[in-house]
Scaffold this active site. Structure first.
Site, PDB file in Angstrom:
ATOM      1  N   HIS A  17       1.123  -1.442  -0.218  1.00  0.00           N
ATOM      2  CA  HIS A  17       0.052  -0.113   0.064  1.00  0.00           C
ATOM      3  C   HIS A  17       0.803   1.210  -0.391  1.00  0.00           C
ATOM      4  O   HIS A  17       0.719   2.170  -0.570  1.00  0.00           O
ATOM      5  CB  HIS A  17      -1.114   0.160   1.243  1.00  0.00           C
ATOM      6  CG  HIS A  17      -1.864  -1.228   1.141  1.00  0.00           C
ATOM      7  ND1 HIS A  17      -1.905  -1.852   2.399  1.00  0.00           N
ATOM      8  CD2 HIS A  17      -2.703  -1.586   0.797  1.00  0.00           C
ATOM      9  CE1 HIS A  17      -2.945  -2.947   2.559  1.00  0.00           C
ATOM     10  NE2 HIS A  17      -3.598  -1.793   0.931  1.00  0.00           N
ATOM     11  N   LYS A  41     -17.968  -6.449   6.900  1.00  0.00           N
ATOM     12  CA  LYS A  41     -16.914  -7.347   7.569  1.00  0.00           C
ATOM     13  C   LYS A  41     -16.608  -7.211   8.345  1.00  0.00           C
ATOM     14  O   LYS A  41     -16.914  -6.992   9.446  1.00  0.00           O
ATOM     15  CB  LYS A  41     -16.160  -6.544   6.539  1.00  0.00           C
ATOM     16  CG  LYS A  41     -15.902  -6.787   4.632  1.00  0.00           C
ATOM     17  CD  LYS A  41     -14.508  -5.453   4.694  1.00  0.00           C
ATOM     18  CE  LYS A  41     -14.266  -6.237   2.669  1.00  0.00           C
ATOM     19  NZ  LYS A  41     -13.248  -5.522   2.562  1.00  0.00           N
ATOM     20  N   ARG A  91      -1.759  -5.813  -8.778  1.00  0.00           N
ATOM     21  CA  ARG A  91      -0.444  -6.559  -8.684  1.00  0.00           C
ATOM     22  C   ARG A  91      -1.533  -7.643  -9.884  1.00  0.00           C
ATOM     23  O   ARG A  91       0.297  -8.931  -9.964  1.00  0.00           O
ATOM     24  CB  ARG A  91      -1.402  -7.390  -7.193  1.00  0.00           C
ATOM     25  CG  ARG A  91      -0.819  -6.646  -6.037  1.00  0.00           C
ATOM     26  CD  ARG A  91      -1.429  -7.278  -4.522  1.00  0.00           C
ATOM     27  NE  ARG A  91      -2.601  -7.300  -4.262  1.00  0.00           N
ATOM     28  CZ  ARG A  91      -3.379  -7.546  -3.941  1.00  0.00           C
ATOM     29  NH1 ARG A  91      -3.113  -7.969  -2.517  1.00  0.00           N
ATOM     30  NH2 ARG A  91      -5.075  -7.123  -4.140  1.00  0.00           N
ATOM     31  N   SER A 128      -3.017  -7.884   2.711  1.00  0.00           N
ATOM     32  CA  SER A 128      -3.930  -7.585   3.927  1.00  0.00           C
ATOM     33  C   SER A 128      -4.321  -8.949   4.971  1.00  0.00           C
ATOM     34  O   SER A 128      -3.433  -9.667   6.170  1.00  0.00           O
ATOM     35  CB  SER A 128      -4.295  -6.560   4.776  1.00  0.00           C
ATOM     36  OG  SER A 128      -3.915  -5.543   4.292  1.00  0.00           O
TER      37      SER A 128
HETATM   38  O1  PNS Z   1      -9.171  -2.465   0.706  1.00  0.00           O
HETATM   39  P1  PNS Z   1     -10.478  -3.108   0.197  1.00  0.00           P
HETATM   40  O2  PNS Z   1     -11.929  -4.025   1.197  1.00  0.00           O
HETATM   41  O3  PNS Z   1     -10.336  -4.287  -1.257  1.00  0.00           O
HETATM   42  O4  PNS Z   1     -11.841  -1.557  -0.104  1.00  0.00           O
HETATM   43  C1  PNS Z   1     -12.719  -2.019  -1.252  1.00  0.00           C
HETATM   44  C2  PNS Z   1     -12.651  -0.307  -1.433  1.00  0.00           C
HETATM   45  C3  PNS Z   1     -13.145   0.260  -0.006  1.00  0.00           C
HETATM   46  C4  PNS Z   1     -12.031   0.348  -2.352  1.00  0.00           C
HETATM   47  C5  PNS Z   1     -14.421  -0.555  -1.605  1.00  0.00           C
HETATM   48  O5  PNS Z   1     -15.737  -1.308  -1.003  1.00  0.00           O
HETATM   49  C6  PNS Z   1     -15.018   0.487  -2.011  1.00  0.00           C
HETATM   50  O6  PNS Z   1     -15.438   1.548  -3.075  1.00  0.00           O
HETATM   51  N1  PNS Z   1     -16.412   1.054  -0.804  1.00  0.00           N
HETATM   52  C7  PNS Z   1     -16.872   2.366  -0.713  1.00  0.00           C
HETATM   53  C8  PNS Z   1     -18.492   1.508  -1.203  1.00  0.00           C
HETATM   54  C9  PNS Z   1     -19.393   1.954  -2.609  1.00  0.00           C
HETATM   55  O7  PNS Z   1     -18.871   2.725  -3.216  1.00  0.00           O
HETATM   56  N2  PNS Z   1     -19.224   0.890  -3.676  1.00  0.00           N
HETATM   57  C10 PNS Z   1     -18.804   0.451  -4.840  1.00  0.00           C
HETATM   58  C11 PNS Z   1     -18.542  -0.174  -5.801  1.00  0.00           C
HETATM   59  S1  PNS Z   1     -18.571   0.752  -7.514  1.00  0.00           S
END
Ligand code: PNS
Length: 166
Positions: A17, A41, A91, A128
């Site tokens: 990150h 989660k 990745r 993670s």
């Molecule tokens: O580290 P992660 O858990 O993979 O992060 C995921 C994240 C936060 C980037 C994704 O879940 C997200 O964008 N969440 C916000 C909710 C949202 O906008 N959802 C619709 C996506 S198109």
């Protein structure tokens, strides 16, 4: 002012990150590290601690702020803050398959673009989830996480030597 956001759970933030965030900071005037909470989660670290770890680790870098993203749409968060780009590290092709629909949806919802940065080779295998699993089984993760994260992992449970010798 060109502002970008690096969103994620950061549970916990790791060196992969950090590498992407530092490169984003070289491309934009300001980078918001947006720490998400999804109540569906199960996190290893609570939101405040995930934010603290990111802040402690990124304190020496200019132009970076760390804040919670809340539970709503990332696209709306970006619109409210005048964010022009979401920056994500890639990745693998499976990352790309996962990210592409979200990138398209976010652009259609709010006009925000997503910029993908290829993850540096040394960090291609990091996540993670993998770091937490290796740590919980006694593996040495000190090469993969910043000091403030290692400290908290060690404070949370007993584990073999993590000094870098193992
Ligand atoms: O580290 P992660 O858990 O993979 O992060 C995921 C994240 C936060 C980037 C994704 O879940 C997200 O964008 N969440 C916000 C909710 C949202 O906008 N959802 C619709 C996506 S198109």
């Amino acid at each position: 002012m060109r502002r970008a956001v690096c969103p994620g759970s950061f549970d916990p933030i790791h060196n992969g990150h950090l590498e992407v965030i530092a490169r984003a900071a070289g491309l934009f005037d300001e980078v918001i590290v947006a720490v998400s909470t999804n109540y569906a989660k199960k996190y290893r670290f609570p939101l405040e601690e995930r934010i603290d770890m990111a802040r402690e680790t990124l304190a020496s870098l200019r132009g970076i702020v760390v804040e919670p993203v809340g539970e709503g749409l990332l696209a709306e968060y970006c619109r409210q803050r005048g964010v022009s780009a979401i920056v994500k590290g890639l990745r693998s092709s499976s990352d790309f398959d996962y990210e592409l629909p979200m990138a398209t949806m976010n652009r259609q919802l709010s006009g925000v673009e997503t910029v993908f940065l290829p993850t540096e080779g040394h960090y291609l295998h990091l996540s993670s989830t993998l770091i937490k699993e290796v740590f919980s089984l006694g593996g040495n993760v000190s090469e993969y996480v910043p000091r403030s994260v290692l400290k908290r992992l060690l404070a949370g449970e007993s584990s073999p030597d993590q000094s870098g010798r193992g």
